[in-house]
Design an enzyme around this catalytic site. Structure first.
Site, PDB file in Angstrom:
ATOM      1  N   ASP A  35      -6.265  19.109  27.343  1.00  0.00           N
ATOM      2  CA  ASP A  35      -6.666  18.436  26.537  1.00  0.00           C
ATOM      3  C   ASP A  35      -5.522  17.464  26.694  1.00  0.00           C
ATOM      4  OD1 ASP A  35      -9.753  18.129  24.081  1.00  0.00           O
ATOM      5  OD2 ASP A  35      -7.505  16.869  23.369  1.00  0.00           O
TER       6      ASP A  35
ATOM      7  N   ASP B  94      -7.766  25.367  28.786  1.00  0.00           N
ATOM      8  CA  ASP B  94      -8.458  24.376  28.572  1.00  0.00           C
ATOM      9  C   ASP B  94      -6.916  23.149  28.465  1.00  0.00           C
ATOM     10  OD1 ASP B  94      -9.075  22.152  27.060  1.00  0.00           O
ATOM     11  OD2 ASP B  94      -9.723  23.139  24.929  1.00  0.00           O
TER      12      ASP B  94
ATOM     13  N   GLU C 152     -22.306  36.497  25.704  1.00  0.00           N
ATOM     14  CA  GLU C 152     -22.957  36.240  24.684  1.00  0.00           C
ATOM     15  C   GLU C 152     -22.521  34.622  25.448  1.00  0.00           C
ATOM     16  OE1 GLU C 152     -20.270  35.855  21.190  1.00  0.00           O
ATOM     17  OE2 GLU C 152     -21.371  34.682  20.733  1.00  0.00           O
TER      18      GLU C 152
END
Lengths: 494, 413
Positions: free
Chosen positions: B112, B110, B45
């Protein structure tokens, strides 16, 4: 084989066991359900086996829902087992072990047919079956359990001595031996498996990991077994699902299976799941400030106050609070008004683009249009642990004790919670009974409405859902108001 | 970054970027692990973010060229990568819902900078400078070495997120196949900093109050954090010279003589340098009585962890179907390209030196183009080249791995 012969030296017993085993179809009490039953089964037997097992599983599931401890759950399950699905060890006399085990075997496979059909059913079935297997595993006779483990290949490697020595320090630090065994004793046995086989131990950092292999101490061996049970059951359910369409033409079985899966669904009450409470209870955006002060449990009050203070909430906070308000009776239009006003420093454009969709989504109006239930205490406690900038979660669990005490006093002192109550509440928190602590706060703050210690949120129940807390609180207020109104009618108070 | 704010990211610029610069071929081999298209790419996807914040999910392509064509046609501001499904995502409405399930997905992380807001003094929110980057650098080193050593994964790709964070994509076969439950377990193993804004002590990793640190964390403290703490927190950020911050730190000590004395001492001289304050604390601990001393020593280790251990955005890693921005996309605010980063040289990585779209197109214009027609690998003529090369090298290793397993399978047959 040599091992078991060694353990039971008597020639006679050994011989008799061999004889017994060769005739027994189910040599062990525990069953991994690798093979389906292949005999003829009457339709009646088919149904009875399944129903009895279903009762037992439903009991286990409701134990989870009620937040019972593992020990309590085990007691309940064992008691129910005796009633519906007794399963005795090889040493039991005067019991028809063979028939008991056959019933267990058939019941399991019938329920597989009934519960393979949706993701939700599969998940719940696996969870309940796994609990049942654990209960039986823990209550099994040691020697028999050992034999059962020998009878199946679990794919573990024993760690050799050289490696044990090399990693001695790390192994001891990763999985320290229980106090009673510390020091002196010979090196414990370890087994090596891929880490993916023991995710629960990895998650809690209870094993030593090197190069993708987990070094599991013998006493945690059960983790590997339980994981294997779960994995193979999940896989089999997927397989069953693929073959299920072939059953479609069987008019005897399909309706029966439908009934069974519905029974399981209904077995567990989901009163707080989705529908807003009874009509006429609609609330509007303006009412929330007042309601929060009087009726909200601490998690929601904290979110409300954070929202008022920061003019914003992070994603999970919005979700936890938003769904709670939805179930409380806030309509979608009012919800948008509420959030729009709350984010008072935000530009309209940003709100419409980034937030409105999510609010509508949580009401089932966007995306896959699912009607999401509000989060229960258990979900709040265990999933989506708050990160360092978040405000959601359960204050009793996720606050430091100082912040919790200050918070409790500032939020609830106007409702009668005093510094003297803190000691008791904090003692529950320290022992990890967060729902008990929350229930106690409810009792204290509603004592003016006649709630006494031990009453909980009605009939001695403890808090299991924030909406349950809030709606009980509102009920109490309503009933005490109506009492007052009646009172006013009769006598005029000076 | 006022200069970056004025970066021209008009549709024309983006289109030129996709047509002439974006390395679709490299992205394809990295996701596909082979030269001929497999399920790994075909059933993958992609999600496009179009102008006006329109979000388009379930895009899928058979080849890199087809993908390029579609990207150029839709001209998204950026696009994200999701899981490999059991069927082609663009056909999902034609198959039964049960036959459309996520199956494979890189294990992603991730990190951040916003999660570090409470422990940095140089910038806040979206801003990032070379000093903040040090936090990220430590996180990368810790995570990279932990995953390689403990989980045995080899194919790790680090990608700068274009503004204030970094992503990690792990493509080992086992990592691709992890279930959500296993992902959650791995994240649990890696997560140390826990508890919301209102939890003071965010590190609770010992078994029992006075147990040893888990060996994995002990190793990390000894080889990285022990040095990072004085370097970043004490010297660079000088965090404890702010009253609010040192009070927070002091609350991590158990109530008692040492804590009270330090409180009094620093009250008088609140702005005293962090390194000096830290020394005060060590001195105080040294002179404490033996029982208090032993607990305090453990607390010091916990403090080091709390201030320097990587702060992960755990939700991203837990689910197979989470979407994450693709490498080489352009960050919509800064205009910087999300380029791969070499973890062994992470300390010298300067986020502000990462090329922006404008800069790259400028470089192209300066090169005299001899041939007309469709441009394919114009990135070779720009400063994007080393980054694409890094990606290709990474993909090469993955293809090598697939070749090896295939050959192994043939032999065993």
């Amino acid at each position: 084989m040599f091992k078991s012969a060694h353990r039971k030296p008597g020639q006679n017993t050994y011989a008799s066991q061999v004889e017994k085993y060769s005739t027994l179809k189910y040599p062990h009490r525990l069953n991994f359900y690798d093979r389906p039953p292949l005999d003829d089964i009457t339709i009646e037997e088919f149904e009875i086996c399944a129903l009895d097992r279903l009762r037992l599983l439903a009991e286990i599931e409701s134990s989870y829902a009620r937040n019972r401890t593992w020990e309590e759950l085990k007691q309940v399950a064992l008691k129910q087992s005796e009633h519906y699905l007794p399963l005795n060890s090889n040493t039991a006399k005067n019991k028809n072990i063979e028939a008991e085990r056959r019933k267990d075997h058939i019941g399991h496979f019938v329920l597989r047919l009934a519960f393979c059909r949706t993701e939700e059913l599969r998940r719940r079935f696996v969870k309940a079956e796994l609990a049942l297997f654990k209960v039986r595993y823990e209550s099994d006779d040691r020697a028999e359990r050992e034999e059962f483990l020998q009878s199946r290949d679990f794919g573990w490697d024993a760690v050799d001595d050289a490696e044990l020595k090399m990693y001695a320090e790390q192994l001891a630090a990763a999985s320290p031996p229980p106090m009673s065994q510390a020091g002196g004793k010979a090196l414990e046995k370890y087994y090596k498996v891929r880490w993916t086989r023991v995710p629960d131990l990895v998650e809690k950092r209870r094993v030593f990991l090197k190069g993708g292999m987990a070094y599991v101490p013998a006493r945690e061996q059960s983790s590997i077994i339980f994981e294997e049970f779960q994995r193979s059951l999940e896989k089999s359910l997927q397989l069953t699902l693929k073959h299920l369409p072939r059953l479609d033409e069987d008019t005897r079985i399909v309706p029966l299976l439908d009934n069974l899966s519905q029974g399981f669904m209904a077995g567990i009450s989901s009163e707080w799941s989705s529908a807003p409470e009874a009509a006429g209870d609609e609330i509007t955006a303006d009412m929330i400030d007042g309601l929060a002060r009087k009726h909200f449990p601490m998690c929601m009050r904290h979110l409300h106050e954070s929202l008022r203070r920061d003019k914003h909430l992070k994603h999970h906070g919005r979700l936890q609070y938003g769904l709670f308000l939805k179930v409380l009776g806030l309509s979608i239009d009012e919800a948008i008004v509420f959030w729009r006003r709350s984010f008072s420093t935000m530009q309209d454009d940003k709100f419409n683009k980034e937030y409105k969709y999510n609010i509508r989504h949580s009401y089932g109006l966007e995306g896959k249009r699912a009607n999401y239930p509000a989060r229960s205490c258990q979900q709040i406690l265990t999933s989506d642990t708050p990160g360092s900038q978040d405000s959601h979660g359960c204050p009793f669990r996720h606050f430091s004790s100082e912040n919790l005490q200050t918070g409790l006093l500032s939020m609830y002192s106007s409702q009668g919670l005093g510094a003297s109550d803190l000691l008791e509440v904090m003692s529950y928190v320290k022992n990890g009974h967060y729902h008990v602590a929350c229930t106690r706060v409810f009792e204290i703050t509603h004592s003016s409405q006649g709630v006494k210690k031990g009453d909980g949120v009605g009939n001695g129940e403890s808090v299991t859902h924030p909406n349950q807390y809030a709606s009980r609180s509102r009920e109490l207020e309503k009933s005490s108001e109506s009492v007052k109104v009646e009172g006013d009618g009769d006598v005029t108070m000076g | 970054m006022p200069a970056a704010m004025q970066e021209d990211l008009s549709p024309e610029v983006m289109l030129a970027f996709y047509r002439r610069l974006y390395p679709f071929k490299s992205l394809f081999t990295w996701l596909n692990h082979e030269h001929t298209p497999t399920k790994q790419f075909i059933n993958r996807e992609f999600a496009f973010t179009l102008a006006g914040d329109v979000y388009l999910r379930y895009q899928s392509f058979v080849t890199a060229d087809e993908m390029k064509k579609q990207v150029c046609q839709m001209n998204p501001t950026r696009f994200e990568i999701g899981p490999v499904y059991s069927a082609r995502p663009r056909d999902r409405k034609t198959v039964r819902p049960t036959a459309f399930q996520p199956q494979l997905r890189e294990l992603v992380f991730d990190i951040d900078m916003t999660d570090y807001d409470s422990i940095r003094t140089c910038c806040q929110d979206a801003a990032i400078c070379a000093r903040c980057w040090k936090f990220i650098a430590v996180a990368v080193r810790v995570l990279d070495s932990s995953i390689r050593d403990q989980f045995g994964y080899k194919h790790l790709l680090w990608v700068y997120s274009g503004r204030r964070g970094i992503h990690l994509w792990i493509s080992d076969a086992e990592a691709m196949e992890l279930t959500d439950e296993q992902r959650r377990a791995l994240v649990g193993w890696m997560t140390v900093i826990q508890g919301g804004k209102d939890m003071v002590k965010k590190v609770n990793v010992r078994r029992g109050a006075a147990g040893p640190l888990p060996p994995s964390l002990q190793a990390v403290v000894d080889s990285y954090l022990k040095f990072a703490f004085p370097d970043i927190i004490l010297d660079d950020q000088n965090l404890f010279s702010v009253r609010e911050r040192w009070e927070e730190m002091l609350k991590l000590l158990p109530p008692g003589k040492v804590r009270n004395e330090l409180q009094e001492e620093w009250d008088m001289d609140s702005e005293r340098a962090s390194a000096d304050k830290w020394q005060d604390m060590r001195d105080a601990i040294k002179s404490a009585d033996s029982k208090e001393k032993s607990t305090l020593k453990l607390v010091v280790q916990d403090i080091v962890l709390q201030y320097t251990y990587p702060r992960l955005d755990a939700e991203v890693s837990k689910h197979r179907n989470h979407l994450l921005k693709a490498p080489f996309c352009v960050h919509p605010k800064t205009g910087r390209v999300c380029v791969p980063v070499d973890p062994s040289d992470i300390d010298n990585f300067n986020p502000e030196a990462v090329p922006t779209v404008g800069q790259l197109l400028q470089e192209l214009n300066n090169v005299v183009t001899e041939t007309e027609g469709e441009h394919h690998s114009d990135w070779e003529k720009t400063s994007l080249k080393p980054y694409v090369d890094m990606m290709d090298k990474h993909a090469q290793a993955l293809m090598e791995e697939v070749r090896k397993t295939k050959r192994g399978a043939d032999l065993s047959w």
